[in-house]
Design a protein around this motif. Structure first.
Motif, short mmCIF file in Angstrom:
data_model
loop_
_atom_site.label_atom_id
_atom_site.label_comp_id
_atom_site.label_asym_id
_atom_site.label_seq_id
_atom_site.Cartn_x
_atom_site.Cartn_y
_atom_site.Cartn_z
N ALA A 222 53.09 5.77 9.68
CA ALA A 222 52.28 4.76 8.99
C ALA A 222 52.15 5.08 7.50
N GLN B 228 55.95 4.42 6.09
CA GLN B 228 56.32 3.02 6.05
C GLN B 228 55.37 2.17 5.20
N PHE C 287 52.17 1.42 5.82
CA PHE C 287 51.22 0.59 6.56
C PHE C 287 49.78 0.87 6.13
N GLU D 214 49.19 -0.75 2.74
CA GLU D 214 48.99 -2.19 2.84
C GLU D 214 47.57 -2.54 3.28
N GLU D 215 46.88 -1.57 3.87
CA GLU D 215 45.47 -1.74 4.23
C GLU D 215 44.53 -1.23 3.14
N ARG E 66 44.17 -0.16 12.42
CA ARG E 66 45.16 -1.24 12.40
C ARG E 66 46.51 -0.73 11.89
N ALA E 67 46.48 0.06 10.82
CA ALA E 67 47.72 0.63 10.29
C ALA E 67 48.32 1.64 11.25
N ARG F 107 50.20 -0.17 13.82
CA ARG F 107 51.49 -0.62 13.31
C ARG F 107 52.50 0.54 13.32
N ASP G 258 53.67 0.73 16.86
CA ASP G 258 54.58 -0.37 17.15
C ASP G 258 55.95 -0.12 16.53
N TRP G 259 55.96 0.40 15.31
CA TRP G 259 57.23 0.69 14.62
C TRP G 259 58.03 1.73 15.41
N THR H 268 48.33 2.43 22.14
CA THR H 268 47.57 1.76 21.09
C THR H 268 46.53 2.75 20.58
N ARG I 196 45.57 -5.78 24.54
CA ARG I 196 47.01 -5.45 24.56
C ARG I 196 47.37 -4.69 25.82
#
Length: 301
Positions: A21, A24, A26, A29-30, A211-212, A215, A218-219, A259, A301
């Motif tokens: 994170a 990349q 992430f 971005e937050e 949240r990041a 991500r 997920d990546w 998660t 999820r």
């Protein structure tokens, strides 16, 4: 950009979603500039979050559990690893390993970096019908010394981190008889926690962090680890990149990274192990310990 420092009890492959994170972007971005450090001794993570030097500690949920109702309030709010990144090394072949044969055996496992390893192994013994009192443990030495002694002939089993176990096996030091990240089942092994309940501003920060982090998970799940061997090599220079990629893919396949939400069923199981290890007087209810708000979006999820 808001600084967010993590004081961690280690630097491990099972923390990979955090590192991804960052890599990349992430977290960026937050609006978060996430950094991390590993203090020595490990329990300085508590001083770091208490003083404000760090915004979160990363480590075992047994610490917030142990302090619950005992003058300190440490609040887990997100999970990075949902399985124990451990393995049992023995002298027999894997197919010959048998949990019911463990009484009378000697198991070496480090106790210098916290209680998680011992708590988890004893939980597995109980779940497999073995009373831990019938097994002999060596827990007062560090991991490197225990590994050297095991190779030299001390004890019947050695419990160490999975990467080191596979490395030891490759060098002829024993056989990996139980890959606990595969066979050990789900527990909230590594979590982020704060000193005290977060206020509204802290909740917003922790939510963006979670949240990041999600991500990052997920990546990882969307990308075969062979495709980012160079990143793994830079992040974990101690290990061979091919080996790291293979292990990361095993973790991907076996549920290490799910998660950021702390699963209630896995939490209840781990609370049983923590209680049976005498760190708490009773298993702690999920809502009494966990701040589920930062990961509420992951509940479906």
């Amino acid at each position: 950009m808001q600084d967010f420092h993590v004081s961690a009890t280690g630097h491990s492959l099972n923390y990979l979603p955090e590192y991804v994170a960052v890599w990349q972007g992430f977290f960026e971005e937050e609006g978060l500039n996430v950094t991390a450090s590993v203090p020595s001794p490990w329990d300085l993570v508590l001083s770091d979050i208490g003083s404000g030097k760090a915004q979160a500690a990363l480590g075992g949920i047994w610490v917030p559990s142990m302090f619950h109702g005992r003058g300190k309030r440490y609040v887990p709010f997100a999970q990075v690893a949902a399985r124990a990144p451990l393995a049992i090394v023995g002298r027999e072949k894997p197919g010959d390993f048998d949990w019911p044969a463990m009484p009378g055996k000697v198991i070496s496992m480090k106790g210098s970096n916290g209680a998680s390893v011992g708590l988890f192994v004893k939980l597995l013994l109980r779940e497999n019908g073995v009373n831990p009192r019938d097994v002999r443990f060596v827990q007062d030495l560090d991991g490197k010394m225990l590994s050297d002694l095991f190779v030299g002939g001390m004890g019947d089993y050695l419990v160490i981190d999975y990467p080191s176990a596979v490395t030891l096996e490759a060098g002829g030091g024993g056989h990996v008889v139980q890959e606990l990240s595969i066979t050990g089942g789900n527990v909230p092994w590594s979590v982020y926690y704060t000193d005290g309940q977060s206020d509204d501003a802290g909740l917003d920060t922790n939510t963006r962090f979670a949240r990041a982090l999600g991500r990052g998970m997920d990546w990882i799940m969307a990308n075969d680890a062979e495709g980012y061997r160079d990143f793994l090599a830079r992040t974990f220079p101690k290990f061979n990149p091919d080996f790291l990629a293979r292990l990361a893919n095993i973790y991907r396949a076996k549920g290490m990274w799910t998660t950021p939400r702390i699963d209630p069923d896995a939490y209840a199981r781990w609370q049983t192990g923590i209680h049976d290890g005498h760190l708490t007087t009773t298993p702690i209810a999920y809502d009494a310990l966990i701040d589920a708000r930062p990961t509420a979006a992951f509940a479906a999820r």
